[in-house]
Design a protein around this motif. Structure first.
Motif, PDB file in Angstrom:
ATOM      1  N   LEU A   1       0.877  -1.174   0.000  1.00 31.92           N
ATOM      2  CA  LEU A   1       0.000   0.000   0.000  1.00 31.92           C
ATOM      3  C   LEU A   1       0.908   1.215   0.000  1.00 31.92           C
ATOM      4  O   LEU A   1       1.753   1.362   0.890  1.00 31.92           O
ATOM      5  N   GLU A   2       0.745   2.038  -1.017  1.00 33.93           N
ATOM      6  CA  GLU A   2       1.642   3.172  -1.190  1.00 33.93           C
ATOM      7  C   GLU A   2       1.694   4.004   0.085  1.00 33.93           C
ATOM      8  O   GLU A   2       0.656   4.410   0.612  1.00 33.93           O
ATOM      9  N   GLY A   3       2.894   4.248   0.573  1.00 34.42           N
ATOM     10  CA  GLY A   3       3.053   5.045   1.783  1.00 34.42           C
ATOM     11  C   GLY A   3       3.456   4.212   2.984  1.00 34.42           C
ATOM     12  O   GLY A   3       4.003   4.728   3.946  1.00 34.42           O
ATOM     13  N   LEU A   4       3.178   2.890   2.934  1.00 34.82           N
ATOM     14  CA  LEU A   4       3.564   2.026   4.053  1.00 34.82           C
ATOM     15  C   LEU A   4       4.828   1.253   3.674  1.00 34.82           C
ATOM     16  O   LEU A   4       5.069   0.980   2.502  1.00 34.82           O
ATOM     17  N   THR A   5       5.625   0.902   4.670  1.00 42.55           N
ATOM     18  CA  THR A   5       6.844   0.127   4.425  1.00 42.55           C
ATOM     19  C   THR A   5       6.482  -1.203   3.754  1.00 42.55           C
ATOM     20  O   THR A   5       5.649  -1.931   4.274  1.00 42.55           O
ATOM     21  N   PRO A   6       7.099  -1.513   2.613  1.00 43.80           N
ATOM     22  CA  PRO A   6       6.768  -2.785   1.967  1.00 43.80           C
ATOM     23  C   PRO A   6       7.325  -3.967   2.758  1.00 43.80           C
ATOM     24  O   PRO A   6       8.381  -3.851   3.385  1.00 43.80           O
ATOM     25  N   VAL A   7       6.605  -5.099   2.738  1.00 41.23           N
ATOM     26  CA  VAL A   7       7.056  -6.269   3.496  1.00 41.23           C
ATOM     27  C   VAL A   7       7.213  -7.532   2.650  1.00 41.23           C
ATOM     28  O   VAL A   7       7.777  -8.518   3.102  1.00 41.23           O
ATOM     29  N   GLY A   8       6.680  -7.530   1.442  1.00 43.76           N
ATOM     30  CA  GLY A   8       6.840  -8.722   0.599  1.00 43.76           C
ATOM     31  C   GLY A   8       6.061  -9.917   1.103  1.00 43.76           C
ATOM     32  O   GLY A   8       6.554 -11.038   1.100  1.00 43.76           O
ATOM     33  N   ALA A   9       4.827  -9.711   1.542  1.00 43.71           N
ATOM     34  CA  ALA A   9       4.062 -10.801   2.149  1.00 43.71           C
ATOM     35  C   ALA A   9       3.288 -11.637   1.143  1.00 43.71           C
ATOM     36  O   ALA A   9       3.143 -12.837   1.322  1.00 43.71           O
ATOM     37  N   CYS A  10       2.774 -11.027   0.090  1.00 41.42           N
ATOM     38  CA  CYS A  10       1.818 -11.759  -0.746  1.00 41.42           C
ATOM     39  C   CYS A  10       2.447 -12.456  -1.946  1.00 41.42           C
ATOM     40  O   CYS A  10       1.871 -13.369  -2.509  1.00 41.42           O
ATOM     41  N   ARG A  11       3.609 -12.024  -2.358  1.00 42.21           N
ATOM     42  CA  ARG A  11       4.357 -12.601  -3.492  1.00 42.21           C
ATOM     43  C   ARG A  11       3.656 -12.429  -4.841  1.00 42.21           C
ATOM     44  O   ARG A  11       3.945 -13.143  -5.794  1.00 42.21           O
ATOM     45  N   LEU A  12       2.733 -11.531  -4.938  1.00 41.83           N
ATOM     46  CA  LEU A  12       2.068 -11.312  -6.220  1.00 41.83           C
ATOM     47  C   LEU A  12       2.925 -10.481  -7.160  1.00 41.83           C
ATOM     48  O   LEU A  12       2.803 -10.564  -8.378  1.00 41.83           O
ATOM     49  N   CYS A  13       3.794  -9.656  -6.582  1.00 42.81           N
ATOM     50  CA  CYS A  13       4.571  -8.706  -7.367  1.00 42.81           C
ATOM     51  C   CYS A  13       5.878  -9.304  -7.864  1.00 42.81           C
ATOM     52  O   CYS A  13       6.730  -8.576  -8.362  1.00 42.81           O
ATOM     53  N   ILE A  14       6.048 -10.621  -7.708  1.00 43.27           N
ATOM     54  CA  ILE A  14       7.316 -11.232  -8.137  1.00 43.27           C
ATOM     55  C   ILE A  14       7.665 -10.894  -9.584  1.00 43.27           C
ATOM     56  O   ILE A  14       6.790 -10.792 -10.446  1.00 43.27           O
ATOM     57  N   VAL A  15       8.982 -10.715  -9.812  1.00 45.34           N
ATOM     58  CA  VAL A  15       9.491 -10.421 -11.158  1.00 45.34           C
ATOM     59  C   VAL A  15      10.736 -11.280 -11.400  1.00 45.34           C
ATOM     60  O   VAL A  15      11.317 -11.824 -10.464  1.00 45.34           O
ATOM     61  N   GLU A  16      11.117 -11.367 -12.670  1.00 42.07           N
ATOM     62  CA  GLU A  16      12.358 -12.064 -13.015  1.00 42.07           C
ATOM     63  C   GLU A  16      13.457 -11.023 -13.202  1.00 42.07           C
ATOM     64  O   GLU A  16      13.206  -9.942 -13.727  1.00 42.07           O
ATOM     65  N   ILE A  17      14.647 -11.351 -12.782  1.00 39.94           N
ATOM     66  CA  ILE A  17      15.800 -10.470 -12.988  1.00 39.94           C
ATOM     67  C   ILE A  17      16.848 -11.259 -13.768  1.00 39.94           C
ATOM     68  O   ILE A  17      17.174 -12.393 -13.382  1.00 39.94           O
ATOM     69  N   SER A  18      17.348 -10.679 -14.884  1.00 43.54           N
ATOM     70  CA  SER A  18      18.317 -11.412 -15.710  1.00 43.54           C
ATOM     71  C   SER A  18      19.540 -11.783 -14.899  1.00 43.54           C
ATOM     72  O   SER A  18      19.997 -11.008 -14.062  1.00 43.54           O
ATOM     73  N   GLY A  19      20.040 -12.969 -15.174  1.00 43.35           N
ATOM     74  CA  GLY A  19      21.268 -13.399 -14.529  1.00 43.35           C
ATOM     75  C   GLY A  19      21.015 -14.260 -13.305  1.00 43.35           C
ATOM     76  O   GLY A  19      21.953 -14.765 -12.695  1.00 43.35           O
ATOM     77  N   THR A  20      19.756 -14.405 -12.911  1.00 42.03           N
ATOM     78  CA  THR A  20      19.454 -15.291 -11.786  1.00 42.03           C
ATOM     79  C   THR A  20      18.134 -16.029 -12.031  1.00 42.03           C
ATOM     80  O   THR A  20      17.249 -15.527 -12.700  1.00 42.03           O
ATOM     81  N   ASP A  21      18.054 -17.223 -11.491  1.00 42.63           N
ATOM     82  CA  ASP A  21      16.845 -18.031 -11.659  1.00 42.63           C
ATOM     83  C   ASP A  21      15.800 -17.714 -10.600  1.00 42.63           C
ATOM     84  O   ASP A  21      14.643 -18.085 -10.738  1.00 42.63           O
ATOM     85  N   ARG A  22      16.233 -17.072  -9.535  1.00 39.08           N
ATOM     86  CA  ARG A  22      15.287 -16.768  -8.456  1.00 39.08           C
ATOM     87  C   ARG A  22      14.282 -15.704  -8.889  1.00 39.08           C
ATOM     88  O   ARG A  22      14.582 -14.858  -9.719  1.00 39.08           O
ATOM     89  N   LEU A  23      13.126 -15.736  -8.276  1.00 37.07           N
ATOM     90  CA  LEU A  23      12.146 -14.675  -8.514  1.00 37.07           C
ATOM     91  C   LEU A  23      12.216 -13.713  -7.327  1.00 37.07           C
ATOM     92  O   LEU A  23      12.461 -14.137  -6.200  1.00 37.07           O
ATOM     93  N   PHE A  24      12.010 -12.434  -7.606  1.00 38.85           N
ATOM     94  CA  PHE A  24      12.144 -11.429  -6.548  1.00 38.85           C
ATOM     95  C   PHE A  24      10.848 -10.625  -6.405  1.00 38.85           C
ATOM     96  O   PHE A  24      10.239 -10.264  -7.416  1.00 38.85           O
ATOM     97  N   PRO A  25      10.451 -10.319  -5.171  1.00 39.77           N
ATOM     98  CA  PRO A  25       9.298  -9.419  -5.013  1.00 39.77           C
ATOM     99  C   PRO A  25       9.698  -7.994  -5.397  1.00 39.77           C
ATOM    100  O   PRO A  25      10.677  -7.458  -4.854  1.00 39.77           O
ATOM    101  N   ALA A  26       8.962  -7.409  -6.313  1.00 40.91           N
ATOM    102  CA  ALA A  26       9.301  -6.071  -6.800  1.00 40.91           C
ATOM    103  C   ALA A  26       9.146  -5.022  -5.709  1.00 40.91           C
ATOM    104  O   ALA A  26       9.818  -4.003  -5.719  1.00 40.91           O
ATOM    105  N   CYS A  27       8.263  -5.293  -4.730  1.00 35.94           N
ATOM    106  CA  CYS A  27       7.974  -4.265  -3.730  1.00 35.94           C
ATOM    107  C   CYS A  27       9.074  -4.097  -2.701  1.00 35.94           C
ATOM    108  O   CYS A  27       9.149  -3.074  -2.035  1.00 35.94           O
ATOM    109  N   THR A  28       9.930  -5.127  -2.542  1.00 40.43           N
ATOM    110  CA  THR A  28      10.993  -5.008  -1.531  1.00 40.43           C
ATOM    111  C   THR A  28      12.394  -5.052  -2.129  1.00 40.43           C
ATOM    112  O   THR A  28      13.369  -4.923  -1.403  1.00 40.43           O
ATOM    113  N   THR A  29      12.503  -5.280  -3.441  1.00 35.20           N
ATOM    114  CA  THR A  29      13.832  -5.398  -4.045  1.00 35.20           C
ATOM    115  C   THR A  29      14.277  -4.056  -4.615  1.00 35.20           C
ATOM    116  O   THR A  29      13.597  -3.504  -5.485  1.00 35.20           O
ATOM    117  N   PRO A  30      15.406  -3.525  -4.123  1.00 34.41           N
ATOM    118  CA  PRO A  30      15.876  -2.240  -4.656  1.00 34.41           C
ATOM    119  C   PRO A  30      16.389  -2.369  -6.088  1.00 34.41           C
ATOM    120  O   PRO A  30      16.931  -3.414  -6.454  1.00 34.41           O
TER     121      PRO A  30
END
Ligand code: SF4
Ligand code: FES
Lengths: 176, 237
Positions: B40-69
């Motif tokens: 929720l915009e304005g609150l500290t992100p926590v990465g709880a729901c995992r809906l925002c996962i994205v792929e990042i080149s160079g790794t097989d892991r998926l990352f939550p977009a809301c907590t990954t800088p």
């Protein structure tokens, strides 16, 4: 053209899905020319026929009787559609699922009434421990959620099944 | 000190981001939408729901977009069959975990969980429903907490701590036994720390927290108000 044989079935639901089915206005007339309604609460047939093309099932599986019917329907139907949230998720009938059946019946038929405090057993099917969606018992070919699914959604799904063409502007599926 | 500019690729498109931004913030700043539920915009992100996962080149892991800088030179994919598959599973598991009876819910038609299912075209789940026995706390004079509808996004916990400063809500237990509790597991009505501000109710994405007195479909949340309040106060998440 040979008419497509369609059946509808009412398990543990409120009949709202059937109401929605009837609510499709003029579409029902053109549909009636292409389908033959061979079984369901809207027609007289007593026995579920062999060789049905499409069966729309409303309601959750709540009793042994529901389960027996569902298994027979699955054997005799090419395409089985879960119609509405009770058939798809358990929905309202499943709200009893965390209450043991005997306790539930006691609360409703003994504690919940002024007179005639009897738990009915004659002529009513025994409840299963929980009311659960069709998919957990048999293979389901398609799910149409909604409480009830809008008439437009039902008519376009049937129309699509009849001619294999995707309809534009088919309503988005939605629980509830 | 001016913030360092970074170049990042999102779905192939080169965008510029600012150091310290999350992938989600950078995507949003460039008009790209990533599905979210616990954010929720304005609150500290926590990465709880995992809906925002994205792929990042160079790794097989998926990352939550809301907590990954974001990092300079990063290449992010936000739409792919693999992501769709994982997002769907996360959402389906939310539906089977508790009792989300949309048809009987005050938030029917205004629920973020329900809307997300519609957006992803989910017409059924693949797992067996859990149908747990869960409590409904009616002890507060104005509000209700219905555990049946909670998805443990912790928005209520965060808005209460970060914006209201009351720290009433917490999560107790672990895993499938996790529950939202007020004032160290008091009934809501007995929670002395609660100021009855209602921010948690407005922040909650489902009908788990609701105002009393509404019937099915009537509870419309105003969580935009939470975000705009954060902006106006200049609270930094
Ligand atoms: S009560 Fe609402 S806001 Fe709080 S964790 Fe549950 S779903 Fe999220
Ligand atoms: S929005 Fe990122 S994990 Fe929920």
């Amino acid at each position: 053209m040979k008419k497509v044989k369609v059946a509808t079935v009412w398990l543990d639901g409120c009949s709202g899905c059937h109401m929605s089915l009837l609510d499709m206005d003029a579409a029902i007339i053109s549909l009636a020319q292409k389908i033959e309604l061979v079984y369901g609460p809207l027609v007289d047939a007593q026995e579920f026929p062999e060789d049905v093309d499409v069966t729309l099932v409303e309601g959750a599986v709540s009793s042994q009787d529901d389960l027996n019917k569902l298994k027979k329907i699955r054997q005799r139907t090419r395409l089985l559609i879960s119609l509405g949230d009770c058939a798809v998720t358990g929905n309202v009938p499943a709200m009893r699922n965390s209450i043991p059946v005997q306790k539930l019946l006691h609360q409703v038929y003994v504690e919940g009434v002024q007179a005639n405090k009897i738990i009915p057993t004659d002529g009513v099917p025994a409840l299963l421990k929980q009311a659960r969606p069709l998919r957990e018992f048999v293979k389901v070919d398609m799910c149409l959620p909604g409480c009830p699914p809008p008439a437009k959604a039902i008519s376009s799904v049937i129309a699509e099944l009849l001619d294999g063409k995707k309809r534009e502007g088919t309503l988005a599926v939605k629980f509830g | 000190m001016p913030q360092k500019k970074l170049s990042v690729r999102i779905d192939g498109e080169l965008i510029s981001a600012v150091e310290g931004q999350t992938i989600l913030q950078a995507a949003r700043a460039n008009g790209k939408r990533i599905p979210t539920l616990c954010d929720l915009e304005g609150l500290t992100p926590v990465g709880a729901c995992r809906l925002c996962i994205v792929e990042i080149s160079g790794t097989d892991r998926l990352f939550p977009a809301c907590t990954t800088p974001v990092q300079d030179g990063m290449s992010v994919t936000t739409v792919s069959p693999k992501l769709t598959q994982y997002r769907r599973v996360s959402l389906e598991l939310l539906f089977v975990e508790r009792n989300h009876v949309c048809s009987a819910c005050v938030s029917n038609g205004h629920c973020e969980l329900q809307a997300m299912a519609t957006e992803m075209g989910i017409s059924t789940v693949r797992f067996a429903y859990n149908y747990p026995k869960l409590a409904v706390d009616l002890s507060h004079p104005r509000y209700v907490l219905d555990q049946n509808r909670c998805i443990l996004c912790t928005r209520c916990v965060r808005v209460c701590a970060e914006l209201e400063g009351a720290h009433v809500w917490e999560v107790t237990s672990r895993g499938i036994h996790s529950r939202i509790v007020g004032d160290l597991n008091q009934k809501w009505g007995d929670a002395k720390g609660c100021t009855s501000c209602g921010k948690c109710v407005q922040a909650c994405p489902t009908g788990a927290l609701a105002e009393k007195g509404w019937a099915v479909e009537e509870m419309v949340k105003k969580n935009d108000n939470i975000s705009s309040l954060v902006r106006r106060r200049g609270v930094q998440a």
